[in-house]
Design a protein around this motif. Structure first.
Motif, PDB file in Angstrom:
ATOM      1  N   ASP A 281      -5.639   2.000  -3.848  1.00  7.80           N
ATOM      2  CA  ASP A 281      -4.800   2.903  -4.638  1.00  7.80           C
ATOM      3  C   ASP A 281      -5.645   4.101  -5.054  1.00  7.80           C
ATOM      4  OD1 ASP A 281      -2.100   3.061  -6.242  1.00  7.80           O
ATOM      5  OD2 ASP A 281      -3.675   3.625  -7.649  1.00  7.80           O
ATOM      6  N   GLN A 282      -4.996   5.231  -5.294  1.00 10.43           N
ATOM      7  CA  GLN A 282      -5.709   6.450  -5.673  1.00 10.43           C
ATOM      8  C   GLN A 282      -6.236   6.418  -7.103  1.00 10.43           C
ATOM      9  OE1 GLN A 282      -3.300   9.875  -4.574  1.00 10.43           O
ATOM     10  NE2 GLN A 282      -2.799   8.903  -2.623  1.00 10.43           N
TER      11      GLN A 282
ATOM     12  N   LEU B 287       0.853  -1.191   0.000  1.00  8.56           N
ATOM     13  CA  LEU B 287       0.000   0.000   0.000  1.00  8.56           C
ATOM     14  C   LEU B 287       0.891   1.244   0.000  1.00  8.56           C
ATOM     15  CD1 LEU B 287      -2.661  -1.093   2.627  1.00  8.56           C
ATOM     16  CD2 LEU B 287      -2.909  -1.027   0.142  1.00  8.56           C
TER      17      LEU B 287
ATOM     18  N   ALA C   4      -0.368   4.294  -1.898  1.00 12.40           N
ATOM     19  CA  ALA C   4      -1.150   5.486  -2.242  1.00 12.40           C
ATOM     20  C   ALA C   4      -2.634   5.232  -2.019  1.00 12.40           C
ATOM     21  CB  ALA C   4      -0.888   5.875  -3.697  1.00 12.40           C
ATOM     22  N   GLN C   5      -3.002   4.833  -0.806  1.00 14.57           N
ATOM     23  CA  GLN C   5      -4.402   4.589  -0.490  1.00 14.57           C
ATOM     24  C   GLN C   5      -5.250   5.831  -0.734  1.00 14.57           C
ATOM     25  OE1 GLN C   5      -4.857   3.268   3.579  1.00 14.57           O
ATOM     26  NE2 GLN C   5      -5.710   1.336   2.951  1.00 14.57           N
ATOM     27  N   TYR C   6      -6.513   5.590  -1.056  1.00 17.23           N
ATOM     28  CA  TYR C   6      -7.477   6.673  -1.249  1.00 17.23           C
ATOM     29  C   TYR C   6      -8.488   6.611  -0.111  1.00 17.23           C
ATOM     30  CZ  TYR C   6     -11.330   9.363  -3.211  1.00 17.23           C
ATOM     31  OH  TYR C   6     -12.333  10.271  -3.402  1.00 17.23           O
TER      32      TYR C   6
ATOM     33  N   ASN D 188      -8.538  -2.753  -8.269  1.00 13.93           N
ATOM     34  CA  ASN D 188      -8.553  -1.657  -7.295  1.00 13.93           C
ATOM     35  C   ASN D 188     -10.004  -1.372  -6.881  1.00 13.93           C
ATOM     36  OD1 ASN D 188      -7.406   0.417  -5.704  1.00 13.93           O
ATOM     37  ND2 ASN D 188      -7.796   1.933  -7.294  1.00 13.93           N
TER      38      ASN D 188
END
Length: 136
Positions: A88-89, A6, A8-10, A96
């Motif tokens: 992810d973003q 992980l 760039a988590q959104y 995703n």
């Protein structure tokens, strides 16, 4: 075997994208187990699923500046608001998925920590209603 880190988590709470403050976002869901054991169970316990529930656990880097984290979260105390989490973003996709629902902002810890700690806020919010998984 697929592997993932992980990076760039959104996270969005109440339509506010909080990626720049978020150190951790964890969605967990579970179902109650209801004991339906009877004399025909041959000595084995039998269970079925009952009510479902979920939580969104977050850790944020605190920011008291105007229009930043504390000013976004403080007014939400006691309200039920929408959330969205993705690993992810990037856009939601088969690799995703997005998890969405509503959470109760049942608490807010504007200041926590000891001498020398970074200013963080760690809380767990219960879900209200269904948590959904979508790939688009």
């Amino acid at each position: 075997m697929p592997k993932m880190v992980l990076l760039a988590q959104y996270l969005s709470i109440n339509a506010n994208v909080l990626n720049t403050f978020t150190k951790k976002a964890e969605v967990s869901v579970e179902v109650e187990d209801k004991d339906v054991t009877n004399y025909a169970s041959a000595g084995w316990k039998e269970v079925i699923g009952g009510l479902k529930s979920g939580e969104l656990a977050c850790e944020f880097l605190q920011d008291f500046a105007a229009s930043q984290l504390d000013s976004l979260m403080w007014p939400l105390l006691g309200t039920v608001v929408p959330f969205e989490v993705r690993a992810d973003q990037g856009a939601a996709s088969a690799t995703n998925p997005k998890f969405t629902g509503s959470i109760l902002i049942k608490g807010w810890n504007p200041i926590e920590g000891s001498v020398g700690d970074e200013a963080t806020v760690g809380l767990t919010f219960p879900t209200s209603g269904a948590v959904t998984r979508a790939i688009v």
